[in-house]
Design a protein around this motif. Structure first.
Motif, PDB file in Angstrom:
ATOM      1  N   LEU A  64      -9.363   2.620 -11.740  1.00 33.51           N
ATOM      2  CA  LEU A  64      -8.247   2.698 -10.628  1.00 33.51           C
ATOM      3  C   LEU A  64      -6.907   3.418 -11.169  1.00 33.51           C
ATOM      4  CD1 LEU A  64      -9.422   0.005  -8.530  1.00 33.51           C
ATOM      5  CD2 LEU A  64      -9.345   2.332  -7.762  1.00 33.51           C
ATOM      6  N   ARG A  65      -6.488   2.536 -12.334  1.00 34.59           N
ATOM      7  CA  ARG A  65      -5.215   2.921 -13.075  1.00 34.59           C
ATOM      8  C   ARG A  65      -5.227   4.065 -13.486  1.00 34.59           C
ATOM      9  NH1 ARG A  65      -4.042  -2.602 -15.923  1.00 34.59           N
ATOM     10  NH2 ARG A  65      -2.878  -3.760 -14.339  1.00 34.59           N
ATOM     11  N   ASP A  66      -6.243   4.807 -13.885  1.00 40.04           N
ATOM     12  CA  ASP A  66      -5.986   6.068 -14.415  1.00 40.04           C
ATOM     13  C   ASP A  66      -6.162   7.156 -13.444  1.00 40.04           C
ATOM     14  OD1 ASP A  66      -6.519   5.597 -17.108  1.00 40.04           O
ATOM     15  OD2 ASP A  66      -8.803   5.796 -17.118  1.00 40.04           O
ATOM     16  N   ALA A  67      -6.588   6.653 -12.389  1.00 40.98           N
ATOM     17  CA  ALA A  67      -6.589   7.684 -11.132  1.00 40.98           C
ATOM     18  C   ALA A  67      -5.075   7.235 -10.475  1.00 40.98           C
ATOM     19  CB  ALA A  67      -7.563   7.395 -10.183  1.00 40.98           C
ATOM     20  N   GLY A  68      -4.355   6.808 -10.847  1.00 43.19           N
ATOM     21  CA  GLY A  68      -2.994   6.577 -10.355  1.00 43.19           C
ATOM     22  C   GLY A  68      -2.805   5.367  -9.356  1.00 43.19           C
ATOM     23  N   ALA A  69      -3.355   4.452  -9.183  1.00 45.41           N
ATOM     24  CA  ALA A  69      -3.439   3.441  -8.594  1.00 45.41           C
ATOM     25  C   ALA A  69      -1.915   2.776  -9.001  1.00 45.41           C
ATOM     26  CB  ALA A  69      -4.548   2.524  -8.512  1.00 45.41           C
ATOM     27  N   GLU A  70      -1.418   2.645  -7.739  1.00 48.28           N
ATOM     28  CA  GLU A  70       0.179   2.148  -8.206  1.00 48.28           C
ATOM     29  C   GLU A  70       0.454   0.444  -7.803  1.00 48.28           C
ATOM     30  OE1 GLU A  70       2.586   4.518  -5.462  1.00 48.28           O
ATOM     31  OE2 GLU A  70       2.339   6.370  -6.934  1.00 48.28           O
ATOM     32  N   ALA A  71      -0.695  -0.146  -7.081  1.00 46.17           N
ATOM     33  CA  ALA A  71      -0.652  -1.442  -6.866  1.00 46.17           C
ATOM     34  C   ALA A  71      -2.156  -1.874  -6.518  1.00 46.17           C
ATOM     35  CB  ALA A  71       0.153  -1.776  -5.803  1.00 46.17           C
ATOM     36  N   ILE A  72      -2.629  -2.764  -7.270  1.00 42.44           N
ATOM     37  CA  ILE A  72      -3.891  -3.208  -7.351  1.00 42.44           C
ATOM     38  C   ILE A  72      -3.863  -4.900  -6.876  1.00 42.44           C
ATOM     39  CG2 ILE A  72      -6.266  -3.413  -8.386  1.00 42.44           C
ATOM     40  CD1 ILE A  72      -5.363  -1.362  -9.998  1.00 42.44           C
ATOM     41  N   GLU A  73      -4.744  -5.238  -5.890  1.00 36.86           N
ATOM     42  CA  GLU A  73      -4.950  -6.644  -5.362  1.00 36.86           C
ATOM     43  C   GLU A  73      -6.407  -6.953  -5.418  1.00 36.86           C
ATOM     44  OE1 GLU A  73      -2.354  -8.999  -1.907  1.00 36.86           O
ATOM     45  OE2 GLU A  73      -3.975  -7.401  -1.412  1.00 36.86           O
ATOM     46  N   ILE A  74      -6.860  -8.012  -5.466  1.00 37.86           N
ATOM     47  CA  ILE A  74      -8.105  -8.390  -5.626  1.00 37.86           C
ATOM     48  C   ILE A  74      -8.178  -9.574  -4.648  1.00 37.86           C
ATOM     49  CG2 ILE A  74     -10.114  -9.724  -6.786  1.00 37.86           C
ATOM     50  CD1 ILE A  74      -9.202  -7.872  -9.158  1.00 37.86           C
ATOM     51  N   ASN A  75      -9.083  -9.603  -3.904  1.00 35.69           N
ATOM     52  CA  ASN A  75      -9.374 -10.682  -2.694  1.00 35.69           C
ATOM     53  C   ASN A  75      -8.176 -11.020  -1.715  1.00 35.69           C
ATOM     54  OD1 ASN A  75     -11.972 -10.503  -3.420  1.00 35.69           O
ATOM     55  ND2 ASN A  75     -12.423 -12.555  -3.839  1.00 35.69           N
ATOM     56  N   ASP A  76      -7.099 -10.067  -1.741  1.00 37.08           N
ATOM     57  CA  ASP A  76      -6.123 -10.347  -1.037  1.00 37.08           C
ATOM     58  C   ASP A  76      -5.210 -11.285  -1.385  1.00 37.08           C
ATOM     59  OD1 ASP A  76      -6.323  -8.126   0.817  1.00 37.08           O
ATOM     60  OD2 ASP A  76      -7.875  -9.285   2.171  1.00 37.08           O
ATOM     61  N   ARG A  77      -5.396 -11.946  -2.424  1.00 38.78           N
ATOM     62  CA  ARG A  77      -4.377 -12.911  -2.911  1.00 38.78           C
ATOM     63  C   ARG A  77      -3.980 -12.768  -4.348  1.00 38.78           C
ATOM     64  NH1 ARG A  77      -7.932 -17.466  -4.840  1.00 38.78           N
ATOM     65  NH2 ARG A  77     -10.108 -16.972  -4.673  1.00 38.78           N
ATOM     66  N   ILE A  78      -4.732 -11.842  -5.239  1.00 41.55           N
ATOM     67  CA  ILE A  78      -4.322 -11.891  -6.674  1.00 41.55           C
ATOM     68  C   ILE A  78      -4.023 -10.517  -6.964  1.00 41.55           C
ATOM     69  CG2 ILE A  78      -5.128 -12.077  -9.142  1.00 41.55           C
ATOM     70  CD1 ILE A  78      -7.489 -13.807  -7.950  1.00 41.55           C
TER      71      ILE A  78
END
Lengths: 110, 259
Positions: free
Chosen positions: B158-172
């Motif tokens: 995801l980061r390689d593809a340019g994700a600017e913000a990542i969140e897991i399970n809506d809380r982390i």
């Protein structure tokens, strides 16, 4: 009687109309007023002397005013306007004094 | 004139026939109209009018009438000097104002640049909540099947593809310092918080690019399927990443002061 009323009317008209003195007339108006005053006192004295003549009054009034103005104008052209108007005022003042003295003798016998 | 009482015209010694000046005056006051009086009234009107006008003009005039030429010149000079000084002052004040205005504009620009930078850094460091287009990846698996390998790989893709913000399970919020470990009892521990399946990964970036980055041969989706899970990728125009992290205060690293 009418003469006194005329004077009064003139004063009132001057107070109420409050006209501006045109610039070119400014230096001459005070002298003209004093000259006219001299003519009026002279006329009053003549009247009390019994030698009043309205034609003489009119002519002396107008010529007094004109000559006074002319003298001041000449003085202005010569560069001595201030001194000359002072001189005119002095002469007219002396005349007014002597006229008033004569009038006083007539009215108060003193 | 015709109506004036006409005693002998000569002014000799006061005779008994001739009226005195006082009598003449009172007579003229009693007798209202005669040509003489009208003319006198006219001229006196002119005199009164002119006197009042002159007196008023004199009042209106200022007090420079009697001043001598030298005084007037000195007065004008001092006024001119005062004007010069005032103009100098105006110039000075205008310059000051301009420079202040320039300073204000400069600091305004600096402020907006700094603000923009703070925003960008806040998004990257995960200190601000963000919204934007992206993908929502739902990983269905039994606990213990999905390990750190697969999840880290997915996050890296995801980061390689340019994700600017990542969140897991809506809380982390996943940031640079995020650590992922496998919990002893199955499941994962992300930044100290235990997470169990299903795992939901929200990533903000170009939805199509992100989706493609996960689903290629040997990528995240095949890997998960290999261990027996399923992956659902949903592209969305508005993904909300609301959790944030408090960046730890650096204890050892200091900014190089050369810049």
């Amino acid at each position: 009687m009418i003469a006194a009323l005329g004077l009064l009317a003139g004063v009132i008209a001057g107070l109420f109309l409050q006209p501006d003195v045109p610039f070119w007339l400014e230096p001459y108006l005070p002298i003209a007023v004093v000259a006219a005053l001299d003519a009026v006192f002279g006329a009053l004295r003549a009247y009390l002397d019994g030698i009043f003549d309205d034609k003489v009054f009119v002519v002396s009034f107008i010529s007094n005013v004109l000559i006074a103005g002319l003298i001041v104008y000449l003085g202005d052209q010569l560069g001595v306007g201030g001194q000359l108007s002072t001189g005119v005022i002095v002469v007219l003042g002396i005349r007014i004094f002597s006229n008033v003295a004569a009038i006083r003798r007539h009215v108060f016998h003193a | 004139m015709s109506s004036t009482p006409d005693p002998p015209e000569t002014t000799g010694p006061p005779g008994n026939r001739e009226p005195s000046g006082r009598e003449r005056l009172s007579a003229s006051l009693r007798r209202p109209t005669s040509r003489t009086q009208v003319i006198a009234a006219l001229l006196l009107f002119v005199l009164g009018f002119a006197s009042v006008v002159q007196v008023r003009a004199n009042d209106a005039d200022d007090n420079f009438t009697g001043a001598r030429q030298a005084d007037l010149i000195a007065l004008i000079n001092s006024l001119a000097l005062a004007t010069d000084r005032a103009e100098d002052e105006v110039g000075d004040l205008q310059r000051t104002r301009d420079s202040l205005r320039g300073d204000a504009a400069t600091s305004q620009t600096a402020l907006s640049v700094a603000r923009g930078q703070a925003e960008t850094l806040g998004i990257l460091a995960g200190t601000v909540p963000v919204v934007g287009p992206g993908v929502r990846v739902t990983v269905e698996t039994r606990s213990g099947e999905l390990g750190t390998d697969q999840l880290l790989n997915g996050i890296e893709e995801l980061r390689d593809a340019g994700a600017e913000a990542i969140e897991i399970n809506d809380r982390i919020r996943v940031v640079a310092t995020t650590g992922i470990t496998e919990s002893p009892g199955g499941g994962l521990t992300i930044d100290g918080q235990r997470v169990r399946a299903p795992y939901i990964i929200d990533a903000i970036g170009d939805p199509h690019t992100l989706a493609t980055a996960l689903d290629f041969d040997g990528g995240f989706v095949p890997e998960v399927e290999q261990v027996g899970g399923t992956v659902a990728i949903k592209q969305s125009g508005s993904i909300e990443v609301s959790s944030t992290v408090d960046p730890p205060e650096p204890l050892f690293a200091l900014p190089d002061s050369e810049e």
